[in-house]
Design an enzyme around this catalytic site. Structure first.
Site, mmCIF file in Angstrom:
data_model
loop_
_atom_site.group_PDB
_atom_site.id
_atom_site.type_symbol
_atom_site.label_atom_id
_atom_site.label_comp_id
_atom_site.label_asym_id
_atom_site.label_seq_id
_atom_site.Cartn_x
_atom_site.Cartn_y
_atom_site.Cartn_z
ATOM 1 C CG ASP A 193 -1.938 1.415 1.250
ATOM 2 O OD1 ASP A 193 -2.629 1.325 0.203
ATOM 3 O OD2 ASP A 193 -2.010 1.794 2.385
ATOM 4 C CD GLU A 277 -3.479 1.080 -3.199
ATOM 5 O OE1 GLU A 277 -4.565 1.335 -2.813
ATOM 6 O OE2 GLU A 277 -2.349 1.479 -2.892
ATOM 7 C CG ASP A 357 -0.814 3.936 5.215
ATOM 8 O OD1 ASP A 357 -1.667 4.069 4.566
ATOM 9 O OD2 ASP A 357 0.250 4.594 5.441
#
Length: 385
Positions: A193, A277, A357
């Site tokens: 992340d 992501e 996170d």
């Protein structure tokens, strides 16, 4: 087997540097002339001129302009090919409904690279017996000293010689059939992340601090820019100070690139499956308050290095939908609103208390495992990642 580009620094002599600079000026003139010919042909006669037609005119141009004959023919053809590619991309954007920018003329300051397309004919590479020494042989120029900090692998195809704003020269050699690298066997799976407070948080609890390179150079950059702006325009002093500003940007760029290379290599060496992501960074930088910080973090560059190294090592990179990864509890799946100012995730359903996170990286890994296991659809790669 895969494609790979090797980047080396070259040290041309004063005479060779003058020749290369003169070649770049001639290539810039050729590019602008080819662009002007296409525009005039369409405006006056309604005809479109293609790459083959303009290439057929080059021998006559070389006869009319003897200085063009100093440039290797394939390098000269590449300048015309760049115009053809610019128009192809322009029409592609028009067809897709985007707002395209019409191809523009190039300044001789911004035209800073030339392409040698045929290995063994227009360029060659020879390794020296001395450590980290090599020679780049260019057509109509001769031998150029080169620092080979690592050996070439695969079959060389093309070479691009480039001049940086600080006056340094580099060559990028593209190779095919490059064998895959040997990395240690690993069954570790990790989700990543990325953020601004911490550059990246891994699902195993490891965090990478955000170095904020541009913030570290703000004072030096502002000082160099003030001195440059005070100098008279078109003066030698201004040119020197302009190069000083370019050095600050180059130093920041190299530090950021080195940071991304080192940490992407560590992750690829230790992990077999990597979930990230599918961020569309070009849309995120439109935020006026965070654009500078997002650009400084260079997530796209980090992801690009991660994917290329994973492909070379035979690792798996899965890109998942970033929606609700920070708002969903990694333990029970409860979803709640999480403003950016809230850095600790507290789940009212199961009582989980975890860093925001870290929670997001766990959800990213879970989505990646589902995609690999075919339990959910695979999220397509986002353009611009």
């Amino acid at each position: 087997m895969s494609h790979k580009t090797f980047h080396y620094r070259i040290y041309p002599t004063k005479k060779q540097e003058t020749t290369l600079t003169h070649w770049l000026q001639l290539l810039c003139e050729t590019y602008n002339a080819a662009l002007q010919e296409r525009r005039d042909a369409y405006r006056m006669a309604g005809k479109s001129i293609g790459f083959s037609h303009q290439c057929a005119e080059l021998p006559e141009c070389r006869h009319m302009r003897p200085d063009l004959a100093e440039v290797p023919s394939q390098v000269l053809q590449d300048a015309v090919k760049r115009v053809d590619l610019a128009f192809d991309r322009f029409f592609q954007r028009c067809a897709s409904g985007e707002k395209p920018g019409y191809p523009r003329y190039k300044s001789h300051v911004r035209y800073d690279s030339m392409t040698f397309k045929q290995y063994g004919n227009s360029f060659d590479v020879a390794a020296s017996a001395q450590k980290n020494r090599g020679t780049l042989v260019l057509a109509k120029l001769g031998q150029v000293k080169m620092v080979m900090h690592r050996p070439l692998a695969g079959t060389p195809k093309t070479a691009i010689v480039k001049r940086t704003p600080t006056g340094k020269w580099f060559v990028s050699i593209s190779c095919e059939d490059v064998p895959k690298g040997n990395v240690p066997q690993s069954d570790k799976e990790v989700g990543i992340d990325v953020g601004l407070k911490t550059f990246a948080y891994l699902s195993d609890g490891t965090s990478l601090e955000n170095p904020r390179f541009i913030r570290q150079e703000e004072k030096n950059l502002a000082k160099a820019q003030r001195k440059r702006d005070k100098a008279p325009k078109q003066s030698q002093e201004r040119k020197k100070l302009k190069k000083r500003v370019a050095r600050v940007h180059e130093r920041t760029k190299h530090r950021r690139k080195n940071f991304a290379h080192q940490h992407s290599r560590k992750i690829v060496n230790t992990c077999n499956l990597i979930a990230v992501e599918a961020l569309i960074v070009r849309n995120m930088v439109k935020n006026p308050k965070l654009s500078a910080s997002i650009a400084d973090a260079a997530w796209s560059q980090f992801f690009a290095f991660l994917c290329s190294k994973a492909e070379e090592a035979g690792r798996t990179v899965v890109k998942v939908n970033p929606a609700y990864t920070s708002q969903r509890c990694s333990c029970c799946g409860h979803v709640q609103e999480m403003p950016l100012c809230v850095r600790i995730y507290e789940c009212p359903n199961c009582g989980l208390v975890i860093d925001r996170d870290h929670n997001g990286s766990k959800n990213i890994l879970d989505e990646g495992l589902k995609a690999v296991g075919r339990h959910s659809r695979v999220i397509p790669e986002a353009p611009g990642l």
